[in-house]
Design an enzyme around this catalytic site. Structure first.
Site, PDB file in Angstrom:
ATOM      1  N   LYS A 283     -11.356 -12.486  14.404  1.00 16.75           N
ATOM      2  CA  LYS A 283     -11.158 -13.776  13.725  1.00 16.75           C
ATOM      3  C   LYS A 283     -11.041 -14.892  14.752  1.00 16.75           C
ATOM      4  CE  LYS A 283      -8.609 -12.449   9.637  1.00 16.75           C
ATOM      5  NZ  LYS A 283      -7.456 -12.647   8.787  1.00 16.75           N
TER       6      LYS A 283
ATOM      7  N   LYS B 223      -0.880  -7.964  16.544  1.00 16.32           N
ATOM      8  CA  LYS B 223      -0.311  -7.724  15.206  1.00 16.32           C
ATOM      9  C   LYS B 223       0.982  -6.952  15.362  1.00 16.32           C
ATOM     10  CE  LYS B 223      -1.422  -8.633  10.927  1.00 16.32           C
ATOM     11  NZ  LYS B 223      -2.182  -9.822  10.514  1.00 16.32           N
TER      12      LYS B 223
HETATM   13  P1  NAD Z   1       1.058 -11.366  -1.224  1.00 17.37           P
HETATM   14  O1  NAD Z   1       1.973 -10.232  -0.929  1.00 17.37           O
HETATM   15  O2  NAD Z   1       1.592 -12.752  -1.287  1.00 17.37           O
HETATM   16  O3  NAD Z   1       0.258 -11.094  -2.618  1.00 17.37           O
HETATM   17  C1  NAD Z   1      -0.437  -9.917  -2.861  1.00 17.37           C
HETATM   18  C2  NAD Z   1      -0.952  -9.935  -4.302  1.00 17.37           C
HETATM   19  O4  NAD Z   1      -1.690  -8.717  -4.507  1.00 17.37           O
HETATM   20  C3  NAD Z   1       0.165  -9.939  -5.353  1.00 17.37           C
HETATM   21  O5  NAD Z   1      -0.250 -10.651  -6.487  1.00 17.37           O
HETATM   22  C4  NAD Z   1       0.313  -8.458  -5.698  1.00 17.37           C
HETATM   23  O6  NAD Z   1       0.858  -8.228  -6.999  1.00 17.37           O
HETATM   24  C5  NAD Z   1      -1.141  -8.014  -5.615  1.00 17.37           C
HETATM   25  N1  NAD Z   1      -1.257  -6.567  -5.411  1.00 17.37           N
HETATM   26  C6  NAD Z   1      -0.474  -5.765  -4.659  1.00 17.37           C
HETATM   27  N2  NAD Z   1      -0.871  -4.486  -4.785  1.00 17.37           N
HETATM   28  C7  NAD Z   1      -1.922  -4.493  -5.616  1.00 17.37           C
HETATM   29  C8  NAD Z   1      -2.769  -3.493  -6.152  1.00 17.37           C
HETATM   30  N3  NAD Z   1      -2.572  -2.198  -5.847  1.00 17.37           N
HETATM   31  N4  NAD Z   1      -3.776  -3.863  -6.984  1.00 17.37           N
HETATM   32  C9  NAD Z   1      -3.957  -5.165  -7.312  1.00 17.37           C
HETATM   33  N5  NAD Z   1      -3.177  -6.154  -6.856  1.00 17.37           N
HETATM   34  C10 NAD Z   1      -2.182  -5.819  -6.022  1.00 17.37           C
HETATM   35  O7  NAD Z   1      -0.082 -11.249  -0.107  1.00 17.37           O
HETATM   36  P2  NAD Z   1      -1.054 -12.422   0.415  1.00 17.37           P
HETATM   37  O8  NAD Z   1      -0.399 -13.090   1.565  1.00 17.37           O
HETATM   38  O9  NAD Z   1      -1.566 -13.202  -0.734  1.00 17.37           O
HETATM   39  O10 NAD Z   1      -2.233 -11.526   1.014  1.00 17.37           O
HETATM   40  C11 NAD Z   1      -3.224 -10.944   0.184  1.00 17.37           C
HETATM   41  C12 NAD Z   1      -4.332 -10.384   1.076  1.00 17.37           C
HETATM   42  O11 NAD Z   1      -4.858 -11.433   1.881  1.00 17.37           O
HETATM   43  C13 NAD Z   1      -3.864  -9.305   2.060  1.00 17.37           C
HETATM   44  O12 NAD Z   1      -4.904  -8.384   2.246  1.00 17.37           O
HETATM   45  C14 NAD Z   1      -3.616 -10.095   3.329  1.00 17.37           C
HETATM   46  O13 NAD Z   1      -3.697  -9.264   4.484  1.00 17.37           O
HETATM   47  C15 NAD Z   1      -4.771 -11.092   3.247  1.00 17.37           C
HETATM   48  N6  NAD Z   1      -4.523 -12.270   4.069  1.00 17.37           N
HETATM   49  C16 NAD Z   1      -3.514 -13.134   3.756  1.00 17.37           C
HETATM   50  C17 NAD Z   1      -3.285 -14.229   4.578  1.00 17.37           C
HETATM   51  C18 NAD Z   1      -2.196 -15.216   4.247  1.00 17.37           C
HETATM   52  O14 NAD Z   1      -2.057 -16.195   5.002  1.00 17.37           O
HETATM   53  N7  NAD Z   1      -1.456 -15.061   3.169  1.00 17.37           N
HETATM   54  C19 NAD Z   1      -4.084 -14.445   5.724  1.00 17.37           C
HETATM   55  C20 NAD Z   1      -5.117 -13.549   6.005  1.00 17.37           C
HETATM   56  C21 NAD Z   1      -5.320 -12.460   5.167  1.00 17.37           C
END
Ligand code: NAD
Length: 430
Positions: A110, A122
């Protein structure tokens, strides 16, 4: 806790470790393909196929009932040829070594892709923050910083928030590091509250980046965003802000989901209402009687599908049934390599995770720059700079895919790995 519950937890941990190993292996496969494509010798792959350093730590924390609990934590530093390493710290019961390693490699890609002066890092701690008090979480956050303090720092390795960590946890970590070093060190960590040197726009940065990628992909496919029907899997930090931005842009969000189920309405969902009712863990579907499964949601009719929850959601089993003509990966690793090939063969434009979710690390970089110079930018300034970075990265990946006749994922890896491979060569490492 009953035997069944313990077995359940152990089984989940085992499955997660297997999944993480797959993730790690597939990351290595694409890195190899990218380096071969660029003509780098095998030594470069030997260097970049694993993190340079992986630290495992044990963190004692006094719990509210008076007992001492020992937690296991990790910090992985993939490659620091370009500059200090950078990447989030995850608090989750299923954190494991392979996952932390793979995620640090993705951070390198990235950072290379959006041209930041960093390598990837990480961290993670095996814990369930949903079952811990505020005081216990503070003890764990401070203990982790004490345990890793020798290998991190504003010019060495800069942590940030990730799954189940937030700006409060970043504030405790920054305070602990500043106490150890005996001077104020806001540049040690990003994702802090704004009063402690956090950047405007950091909280929504990932979703903003994903939205810009959706806009760019829609232009390539000749889809008007105002007419587009969008499905978003996951309603947490990434998914919920994204649903709002895309809804504000005039698109119709026809489906959303969380860990407990999914909602689908071809006429469009009431996003404002759902945002208002979701809890801090991104749960909202429990409030509704008529839900569908996550599996069903992914195969529903729509123009743009955004997996924004967890990994391995689009696989060989459902890739042929995806109806969307654009898939934008907000989550890390939601599509397997086999499924990527199927989507690509079907003419579906897939915007890969390392590009689509790079908005977060980009604004983290802005935060670190502001901390280093002690001069702070307005929200508009952050937003304009972010847009320039993501649009530029999208353009580069799209044209590399055309020029090399490869899919967007391999194109993103080719660009992401190039800077690191070149820097390692100039330093005389390989
Ligand atoms: P979060 O914990 O805030 O939200 C996760 C969401 O996914 C929730 O709505 C949860 O209920 C849902 N979820 C969990 N398990 C699930 C399942 N088995 N099936 C369907 N839905 C499910 O996490 P986030 O920060 O929104 O991150 C989500 C994804 O994005 C992750 O893969 C994370 O690594 C990636 N990501 C996030 C960021 C960030 O800044 N938030 C940056 C880069 C990548």
């Amino acid at each position: 806790m009953g035997t069944a519950a313990v077995l359940n937890r152990e089984q989940r941990q085992h499955n997660q470790e297997k999944e993480s190993l797959n993730l790690f292996n597939s990351t290595q496969t694409v890195i190899k393909e990218a380096l071969d494509n660029l003509g780098y010798p095998n030594e470069s792959f030997e260097l970049l196929k694993e993190p340079l350093r992986m630290l495992t730590v044990r963190i004692p924390v006094r719990m509210d009932n008076g007992s001492i609990k020992i937690f296991t934590g990790y910090r992985s530093q993939h490659n620091d040829a370009v500059g200090p390493t950078k990447g989030g710290v995850r608090f989750h019961p299923e954190v494991n070594e392979e996952e932390v390693k793979a995620l640090s490699m993705w951070m390198s890609l990235k950072c290379g892709l959006v041209d930041l002066p960093y390598g990837g890092g990480k961290g993670g701690i095996i814990c369930d923050p949903r079952e811990m008090s505020f005081r216990e979480l503070e003890g764990l956050s401070r203990g982790y910083v004490r345990a890793i303090s020798q290998v991190v720092g504003p010019t060495k390795d800069i942590p940030a928030p990730d799954v189940f960590t937030n700006s409060q946890i970043m504030a405790w970590m920054m305070d602990e590091y500043s106490r150890i070093r005996e001077f104020d060190s806001p540049g040690f960590i990003t994702g802090k509250p704004v009063v402690l040197g956090g950047s405007h726009g950091r909280e929504t940065a990932t979703a903003r980046g994903v939205t810009i990628c959706i806009e760019e992909a829609a232009k390539k496919k000749g889809i008007e965003l105002q007419d587009a029907r969008v499905v978003v899997q996951g309603f947490g930090n990434a998914g919920s802000f994204l649903a709002k931005f895309i809804h504000d842009a005039g698109a119709k969000v026809v489906g959303i989901s969380d860990a407990y189920g999914a909602l689908y309405d071809p006429d469009g969902l009431d996003i404002e209402y759902l945002l208002d009712r979701r809890d801090s863990f991104g749960t909202v579907t429990k409030l509704f009687k008529s839900t569908i499964t996550n599996k069903e949601l992914l195969e529903k009719d729509c123009d743009i599908l955004v997996p924004a929850a967890i990994s391995n959601q689009i696989t060989i089993d459902n890739a042929s049934n995806i109806k969307a003509s654009i898939v934008v990966e907000a989550a890390n690793g939601p599509t397997t390599l086999e499924a990527t090939k199927i989507l690509s063969k079907r003419g579906i434009l897939l915007v890969p995770d390392v590009l689509a979710s790079s908005g977060g690390v980009t604004v983290s970089y802005f935060e670190w720059v502001q901390n280093n110079q002690g001069y702070y930018w307005s929200e508009e300034e952050v937003s304009t700079r972010l847009r320039n970075v993501i649009e530029d990265a999208f353009r580069k990946v799209y044209s590399a895919a055309q020029n090399h006749h490869v899919d967007m994922r391999l194109a993103a890896y080719i660009i992401g790995i190039r800077k690191m491979a070149e820097a390692s060569r100039f330093r005389g490492w390989v």
